[in-house]
Design a protein around this motif. Sequence first.
Motif, PDB file in Angstrom:
ATOM      1  N   MET A   1      91.747   8.893  86.004  1.00  0.00           N
ATOM      2  CA  MET A   1      92.756   8.195  85.189  1.00  0.00           C
ATOM      3  C   MET A   1      93.004   6.783  85.733  1.00  0.00           C
ATOM      4  N   ALA A   2      93.145   6.689  87.067  1.00  0.00           N
ATOM      5  CA  ALA A   2      93.382   5.378  87.678  1.00  0.00           C
ATOM      6  C   ALA A   2      92.212   4.439  87.423  1.00  0.00           C
ATOM      7  N   LEU A   3      90.979   4.984  87.503  1.00  0.00           N
ATOM      8  CA  LEU A   3      89.793   4.163  87.274  1.00  0.00           C
ATOM      9  C   LEU A   3      89.742   3.681  85.828  1.00  0.00           C
ATOM     10  N   LYS A   4      90.089   4.564  84.882  1.00  0.00           N
ATOM     11  CA  LYS A   4      90.089   4.180  83.474  1.00  0.00           C
ATOM     12  C   LYS A   4      91.114   3.086  83.212  1.00  0.00           C
ATOM     13  N   THR A   5      92.270   3.182  83.830  1.00  0.00           N
ATOM     14  CA  THR A   5      93.306   2.159  83.654  1.00  0.00           C
ATOM     15  C   THR A   5      92.818   0.822  84.202  1.00  0.00           C
ATOM     16  N   ARG A   6      92.203   0.843  85.379  1.00  0.00           N
ATOM     17  CA  ARG A   6      91.698  -0.392  85.967  1.00  0.00           C
ATOM     18  C   ARG A   6      90.622  -1.019  85.090  1.00  0.00           C
ATOM     19  N   GLU A   7      89.714  -0.176  84.565  1.00  0.00           N
ATOM     20  CA  GLU A   7      88.650  -0.687  83.700  1.00  0.00           C
ATOM     21  C   GLU A   7      89.218  -1.252  82.414  1.00  0.00           C
ATOM     22  N   ARG A   8      90.255  -0.611  81.902  1.00  0.00           N
ATOM     23  CA  ARG A   8      90.922  -1.108  80.688  1.00  0.00           C
ATOM     24  C   ARG A   8      91.526  -2.491  80.936  1.00  0.00           C
ATOM     25  N   LEU A   9      92.169  -2.667  82.063  1.00  0.00           N
ATOM     26  CA  LEU A   9      92.761  -3.964  82.405  1.00  0.00           C
ATOM     27  C   LEU A   9      91.682  -5.034  82.530  1.00  0.00           C
ATOM     28  N   LEU A  10      90.559  -4.678  83.119  1.00  0.00           N
ATOM     29  CA  LEU A  10      89.464  -5.641  83.275  1.00  0.00           C
ATOM     30  C   LEU A  10      88.844  -5.997  81.927  1.00  0.00           C
ATOM     31  N   ASP A  11      88.708  -5.004  81.051  1.00  0.00           N
ATOM     32  CA  ASP A  11      88.170  -5.276  79.706  1.00  0.00           C
ATOM     33  C   ASP A  11      89.062  -6.262  78.965  1.00  0.00           C
ATOM     34  N   VAL A  12      90.362  -6.014  79.004  1.00  0.00           N
ATOM     35  CA  VAL A  12      91.318  -6.888  78.315  1.00  0.00           C
ATOM     36  C   VAL A  12      91.304  -8.278  78.927  1.00  0.00           C
ATOM     37  N   ALA A  13      91.302  -8.340  80.256  1.00  0.00           N
ATOM     38  CA  ALA A  13      91.291  -9.640  80.935  1.00  0.00           C
ATOM     39  C   ALA A  13      90.041 -10.431  80.576  1.00  0.00           C
ATOM     40  N   ARG A  14      88.897  -9.768  80.542  1.00  0.00           N
ATOM     41  CA  ARG A  14      87.645 -10.447  80.192  1.00  0.00           C
ATOM     42  C   ARG A  14      87.718 -11.053  78.798  1.00  0.00           C
ATOM     43  N   GLN A  15      88.237 -10.274  77.845  1.00  0.00           N
ATOM     44  CA  GLN A  15      88.356 -10.760  76.471  1.00  0.00           C
ATOM     45  C   GLN A  15      89.307 -11.956  76.378  1.00  0.00           C
ATOM     46  N   LEU A  16      90.409 -11.877  77.100  1.00  0.00           N
ATOM     47  CA  LEU A  16      91.375 -12.980  77.080  1.00  0.00           C
ATOM     48  C   LEU A  16      90.823 -14.221  77.772  1.00  0.00           C
ATOM     49  N   PHE A  17      90.129 -14.034  78.883  1.00  0.00           N
ATOM     50  CA  PHE A  17      89.525 -15.174  79.575  1.00  0.00           C
ATOM     51  C   PHE A  17      88.515 -15.869  78.667  1.00  0.00           C
ATOM     52  N   ALA A  18      87.744 -15.064  77.913  1.00  0.00           N
ATOM     53  CA  ALA A  18      86.721 -15.632  77.032  1.00  0.00           C
ATOM     54  C   ALA A  18      87.327 -16.372  75.844  1.00  0.00           C
ATOM     55  N   SER A  19      88.398 -15.824  75.283  1.00  0.00           N
ATOM     56  CA  SER A  19      88.968 -16.428  74.070  1.00  0.00           C
ATOM     57  C   SER A  19      89.995 -17.520  74.357  1.00  0.00           C
ATOM     58  N   ASN A  20      90.760 -17.371  75.442  1.00  0.00           N
ATOM     59  CA  ASN A  20      91.836 -18.329  75.726  1.00  0.00           C
ATOM     60  C   ASN A  20      91.544 -19.256  76.901  1.00  0.00           C
ATOM     61  N   GLY A  21      90.565 -18.860  77.723  1.00  0.00           N
ATOM     62  CA  GLY A  21      90.338 -19.587  78.963  1.00  0.00           C
ATOM     63  C   GLY A  21      91.145 -18.957  80.082  1.00  0.00           C
ATOM     64  N   VAL A  22      90.659 -19.066  81.293  1.00  0.00           N
ATOM     65  CA  VAL A  22      91.320 -18.441  82.430  1.00  0.00           C
ATOM     66  C   VAL A  22      92.694 -19.048  82.689  1.00  0.00           C
ATOM     67  N   GLU A  23      92.771 -20.377  82.653  1.00  0.00           N
ATOM     68  CA  GLU A  23      94.025 -21.056  82.976  1.00  0.00           C
ATOM     69  C   GLU A  23      95.134 -20.710  81.999  1.00  0.00           C
ATOM     70  N   ARG A  24      94.766 -20.485  80.734  1.00  0.00           N
ATOM     71  CA  ARG A  24      95.772 -20.230  79.705  1.00  0.00           C
ATOM     72  C   ARG A  24      96.158 -18.759  79.600  1.00  0.00           C
TER      73      ARG A  24
END
Length: 202
Positions: free
Chosen positions: A1-24
């Motif tokens: 469960m903990a691993l799935k949560t961490r992977e979910r956070l990374l998936d979301v972060a990757r998508q946001l970094f790609a669409s908004n940029g890291v700084e934003r």
Amino acid sequence: MALKTRERLLDVARQLFASNGVERTTMNDIATASDKGRRTIYTYFKNKREIYDAVIERESEIIIMRLREVVASDLEPEDKLRKYLEARFDIVEETIRESTTTQIISYLTLDYKRLERIRQLAVQKERVLFKKMIDQGVAAGVFDPRQAELLPSIHQMIFQGVDYCHLRNSFESLGMTSKSIRSEVIEFVINKLIISKTNHLY
């Protein structure tokens, strides 16, 4: 469960970094988009920089996962080298084909630094893998030690050119096709590296 949560956070972060940029992208953005509270995020990551580094690490690992499997296989040195080079070409073609839209968005939002970090880390990992495979072939008496010393650097330069041609779709302007350059590079590398059977007689 903990691993799935961490992977979910990374998936979301990757998508946001790609669409908004890291700084934003903020920690609040990641919490909201992942349907997790800020407290949950801080259970796994101290700050955005740590999330960013984890995203880079994971994406670079995805790129070279197939190469890692080839190097770990029980194939004979020549077959392993051929399969490795085929996989390397496949990775370039698949990455360009599958991430074109993401890359366009990333460049528009000035996210090219993230893409470059991923590429650089993948290159570092690949250099270690490639040398390990070549050293195995030398130890088995199949690869020429003199050529083996030169090949890792040449391999990196060759694939920088291949990557560039795929990104620019510039094979035709160079009088080549992606298929022809694939076969020519593979045969060139193998023919240079393999100790000929004639040499074994002396």
